[in-house]
Write a protein that holds these residues in place. Structure first.
Motif, PDB file in Angstrom:
ATOM      1  N   SER A 276       0.825  -1.204   0.000  1.00 17.83           N
ATOM      2  CA  SER A 276       0.000   0.000   0.000  1.00 17.83           C
ATOM      3  C   SER A 276       0.860   1.256   0.000  1.00 17.83           C
ATOM      4  O   SER A 276       0.499   2.263  -0.607  1.00 17.83           O
ATOM      5  CB  SER A 276      -0.927   0.004   1.215  1.00 17.83           C
TER       6      SER A 276
ATOM      7  N   LEU B  99      -6.173   2.351   1.865  1.00 23.30           N
ATOM      8  CA  LEU B  99      -5.687   1.053   2.351  1.00 23.30           C
ATOM      9  C   LEU B  99      -4.848   1.221   3.612  1.00 23.30           C
ATOM     10  O   LEU B  99      -4.984   0.469   4.576  1.00 23.30           O
ATOM     11  CB  LEU B  99      -4.882   0.346   1.257  1.00 23.30           C
TER      12      LEU B  99
ATOM     13  N   GLY C 284      -7.035   1.910   6.520  1.00 20.08           N
ATOM     14  CA  GLY C 284      -8.026   0.879   6.819  1.00 20.08           C
ATOM     15  C   GLY C 284      -9.434   1.244   6.381  1.00 20.08           C
ATOM     16  O   GLY C 284     -10.414   0.718   6.912  1.00 20.08           O
TER      17      GLY C 284
END
Length: 226
Positions: free
Chosen positions: A3, A162, A165
């Motif tokens: 990410s 990402l 979260g």
């Protein structure tokens, strides 16, 4: 970890888009390409070595090399003043590979949003191929805008979500991404009009202004005695 790399892919696509649009000097853009290219080679290497044979992790990590090699290729080429045909034809390889990774995300990995994102990348790298490999400079502005937009839509924003979260791996996300992609492709079509390479227009030479003829000198008069 992937990410983090995705987020910075957004940065380099943004800069490369600005470079194609003429707002960033090529050698200035080369530095970030080298930074992100190195990151996108180190990251998948680490992920593969620590995957413990997990084929899904290895599969997803392997795709990152496509971008890492592209950015290193671009960065070195810009600094060395190399011809762009090599990176252009490599972009065709990346575009074909992106179609394969898109299909795997839709099927084997059940990740529909990234299935759509890989289609975005297949489009962009196809444009890189046509522009750099086939030298169709008419696509310069169009490709620049697509790279700039995709930097945010497919990399920076998803990477950030990402990391936070907040990413939603849902069908709705894929549908929204698909709609945005179609709108982008159509909305940018006007940039193709008269989109050849920009050259400084040569100013026409000024027309000389007519001048009055200079008077002829008077003939010498003979001296006479008075």
């Amino acid at each position: 970890m992937a990410s983090v790399g995705l987020f910075y892919v957004g940065a380099v696509l943004f800069i490369n888009g600005l470079m194609l649009l003429g707002y960033v000097e090529p050698k200035a853009a080369a530095i970030l390409n080298l930074f992100v290219g190195t990151l996108q080679v180190v990251t998948p290497t680490y992920l593969i070595f620590t995957a413990n044979g997990d084929t899904s992790t290895i599969l997803q990590a392997s795709g990152l090399y496509l971008f890492g090699f592209t950015y290193l290729y671009v960065g070195i080429g810009l600094l060395a003043g190399l011809d762009s045909t090599g990176v252009g034809w490599f972009s065709l390889f990346v575009a074909i590979g992106a179609l394969g990774f898109s299909a795997l995300n839709f099927t084997q990995l059940a990740n529909q949003p990234f299935g759509v994102i890989w289609l975005y990348w297949a489009l962009l790298w196809t444009l890189f191929f046509v522009l750099l490999g086939l030298k169709r400079e008419r696509l310069t502005r169009y490709t620049g805008w697509v790279a700039l937009i995709e930097g945010w839509v497919t990399a920076a924003v998803p990477g950030f979500l990402l990391l936070a979260g907040l990413w939603q791996n849902r069908t709705l996300t894929a549908v929204v991404l698909g709609i945005v992609g179609v709108v982008m492709v159509v909305a940018l079509l006007p940039t193709l009009r008269g989109a050849g390479p920009r050259h400084a227009e040569e100013a026409p030479e000024p027309t000389p202004r007519p001048t009055a003829p200079e008077p002829e000198p008077a003939p010498d008069r003979p001296l006479t005695r008075t």
